[in-house]
Structures are given as structure tokens and as C-alpha cells.
Design a protein around this motif. Sequence first.
Motif, PDB file in Angstrom:
ATOM      1  N   SER A 268       0.891  -1.468  -0.024  1.00 13.88           N
ATOM      2  CA  SER A 268       0.180   0.669  -0.418  1.00 13.88           C
ATOM      3  C   SER A 268       1.313   1.478  -0.612  1.00 13.88           C
ATOM      4  CB  SER A 268      -1.004  -0.435   1.497  1.00 13.88           C
ATOM      5  OG  SER A 268      -2.479  -1.332   0.978  1.00 13.88           O
ATOM      6  N   LEU A 272       0.667   4.286  -2.994  1.00 14.72           N
ATOM      7  CA  LEU A 272      -0.098   5.513  -2.535  1.00 14.72           C
ATOM      8  C   LEU A 272       0.626   6.911  -3.103  1.00 14.72           C
ATOM      9  CD1 LEU A 272       0.718   6.443   0.345  1.00 14.72           C
ATOM     10  CD2 LEU A 272      -0.582   4.904   1.288  1.00 14.72           C
ATOM     11  N   GLY A 319      -3.483   7.700   2.569  1.00 14.77           N
ATOM     12  CA  GLY A 319      -3.125   7.090   3.771  1.00 14.77           C
ATOM     13  C   GLY A 319      -3.790   7.604   4.924  1.00 14.77           C
ATOM     14  N   PRO A 324      -6.028   3.248   1.910  1.00 13.38           N
ATOM     15  CA  PRO A 324      -4.632   4.119   0.611  1.00 13.38           C
ATOM     16  C   PRO A 324      -4.981   4.537  -0.281  1.00 13.38           C
ATOM     17  CG  PRO A 324      -5.343   1.606   1.189  1.00 13.38           C
ATOM     18  CD  PRO A 324      -5.999   1.725   1.351  1.00 13.38           C
TER      19      PRO A 324
END
Length: 511
Positions: A268, A272, A319, A324
Motif C-alpha cells: 500500500s 500510494l 493513506g 490507501p
Amino acid sequence: MFATGARVSRVLALAAALLLTCGVGRALAGGVGSGNIVLIVTDDHDQHLGGMTPMKKTKSLIGEAGATFVNSFTVTPLCCPSRCSILTGRYPHNHLVRNNSLAGNCSSAGWRSAGESSAFPVLLSKAGYQTFFAGKYLNQYGKKEAGGVGHVPPGWDQWHALVANSRYYNYTLSRNGAEEKHGDDYADDYLTDLIARRGLDFLDQRDPRRPFFLMLAPPAPHWPWTPAPQYRRRFADVSAPRDGSFDKAAKDKHWLLRQPANPMPDSSLRFLDDVYRRRWQTLLSVDDLVEALVRKLDEMKELNRTFVFFTSDNGYHTGQFSLPIDKRQLYEFDIRTPLLVRGPAVHVNVTLKAPVLNIDLAPTILDIAGINDSSANMDGQSFLPLMAPSLRNGSPRPFFLVEHTGEGLSAGDPTCPAVGPGLAQCFPDCVCEDSFNNTYACVRTLDGRHDMQYCEFADSESFVEVYDLRSDPHQLENIVKKVDPAVLQVMNQRLIQLQSCQGAGCRDLST
């Protein structure tokens, strides 16, 4: 001699004020001869997480030449209902577009018959404005079930609308009702640049005796985040900001926020960060668009009598609370939007703290055009007096409504194994942010003394979230169990009133 000099100074000051007022007077007089208006609406462009950082030209040419609103909000953090709020000046519970799907009324028959006919471009056109649109309209626009590419909403003289959701290459446009397909050649097809070119062409071809309204809606920085070739290597050392609520556990928040893995897995974090950089890269082309537009208006000697608005449909997160990417949440990162305005009588290089909403854009634009059509029944209010106080006194609203209706289905699995209605894709490690029980309504209070948010969820828990943003600007602690029950009751009653308000009733509640 001193007295005479003072009188001369007063006369000169009065003359200057009259000239300024006359300049805007044309913009407020209504009908043919009114001032020009440009509205630029980006897609998923956050204000809270540095989204304006790469927009150096835009900040200089619009913000520093006019007003920057630091408390600008969308009334719903999702593309299609937010864009309908911009066009109608109404909350979603009044224009009835709730989500990005046809079932959520996005480009539905109901919207086409009722919403579009009351959108502000119709009133501008009736008042003699030349109107032009290019870019993303609504997520379902142009599909067969939504009227097809032949459907051109009323009020538009020139129409260059993207079919369906944001794309940069390999898309279809409705060009004044005719299908126009595009490929993947940068020079001919990159959508942000094409929007800029066609807007400039319209300015060259317009009737100089009549005012104009341009609405430009580039795809950036929406997924799939495809930058122009010259910007692909920019911001290589940039990562998504790690402060505030980034990767924080959300144990006291609603069902959806309790689903993400915390701490976030490396997959993730890598994803991101890449998304964050690519979003900024796509925005550089929007910055070029703004520069080209302002330069053109200046060359035409129209810049000083043109209002230029720059904003977005909603914010975004990368985040925050271990989500995400996406929007759809009630928190500051998703509901705050950029808003910069320049124009006649707008104070230069000022930062304004009064809260303004996307439903205020339509009444503000009509105010500039001198159109006072009560039949439009708009929930928003003009913020022209806030940025041009020499024209008229005005007071900001102390509180307002934020509402969202989720509709996606995940078969009971919060990790989103199946894509439901309205959920176009599921990114790595995501949760179902379009879940039907991610449905809420909030009253946001921002009046100089209070900075609070009260939200109720339409779910099996009847969950409530309350935040005091003065002491907790990142909304880390839900204080619902600590707040005086009498205060909660006031918030609840205020929310009930806002959820059913309409037109002037919405404005009366907020004064």
C-alpha cells in the motif's frame, strides 16, 4: 491649500471607486454586456494534502491576483453528485443525484429532465451569454442508457464533453452531440491539452459584443493518473505526506474505517506514494492550461473584466486512517477543496477564511452576471460580497451540511473481493469505500468561535462521530462520549433541519 488637496484626494478616490464599481457594474448589470466568467473544475483535487503545491502558475495568476479561500468545502465528497451541486447550487438531497451510478441518478433520466433544466448555464444563456463546455461532465454521461453522445444539456452553445469517467487517452467526446473518438497520440489526444486548445479556439471565435462563460473540466488528477510525456519524471523524490492522520488506526470511527490493515503493508505504501507523484505530474498540465488561458484573456484585453474561478469537485486521501486512496469520507482531506478567484473588484492577493461551499458557485456566478432568478431555488449563497466587499455587504454561514450516500455491495466481505455498483475498481489493499453503509450526514460548524463536526451514519450501528477541530485538526479522536448531551442534541436538531432544507430555507438556517 491642505484642505483643497484633501478635497482633491477625496474626489480622486471617489472617482477611482466609481470606475471600479462601473467595471464590475457591467459584470453585475445582467444581460448582454455583462462581465465574462471562467470556471475551471479539476477532478479529485485535494486542498488538504498539498494538492496545490505543484500549481505554481495557478497560484500566481489566480490566487495572488485575487482571493484564495482556505475554507472551501464540497457538500458531498464524490464526483457526480458534487458536480451536480456545482451546476444547480443545491445539496444532493434536492438535486437527487446521490452517487456515480445511473442507479444513483448520475446522468439519469430524472437528472436530464429536472436537474439540467435548472442548472445555472441555462440562465446564463437566456441572459445573452455565449457558453462553452469542455472536459468531464458527469461520470455516466454519454452512455446509451444516459441519453447517448447525442444528448447535449440545455444552456450550452459549444459542447465538448467526455463520455463516462476521467481519461487522458483513448476516450470518446460528444462534440456538440456528435461522437468524436480519440487515441493515444500526445499532440492530438492528451485530454487536458485538448480542453485548453478548444477553450482558446472558442475565445478566438466568440462574438466580442456578447459576454462569455467557459467551463473547463480537465481529468487531472483523477485515476488513471496519466501525466504528459514531459512531466513523467517530475517529483521523483516526493512521497505522500506522513503527518496528521496518515496510517493511524481508527478504533473509534465507523465500520468502514475499522477495516483497513494497520499499520499499512508495504504494498500500500509503495502504491500510494506512486499515485501521489503521478497526481502531481498530471496537475502540471492543468497549470499550463491556466497559464495559457490567462495569457489569452490578457492578449484579448478581457482579463480585467473576467472572473476566473479555479476549484475541484472533491478532495482525496492517500493513506489517511490507513485508507490507501479514494474519497467518499467525511474528513477534512476529502471535503476540503481548492478555491481561487480573480476578477473585477476582487481584492488582490488576499486569503479569506469564511467558509464557502461548492453549492455557492452557481449563485455567485449568477450574481456576477446580474441574474436574480428566484425560480432557480438554489440552496447556496453568493460569496461575491466576501471577495469583493466594495460591492455589497455579506456575512458567511456559520454551519453547513455534508452528505454522502454509498451504494456498493461487498457480499459482507469488507476487503472488497467483488466490485459492486458504482465501484469502478479495487486497488491494492483497499476496502469498500463505496459500501452502502458508508452513508452519512454531517453538520460542519465553522464560525470563528467553534470548529466542529457532528456526523450520523445510516447503518446498523446508528454510529455518531464528533470532532473538535480546534484541538484536534486531524480528527484523530471521536469525542461523542465526552460532549455535553445538550450540545449533541442541538447538533442533531440542526442536522435534521439541514437534511430537509430547500432553497432559501437552507440559507436561513445558516445565518
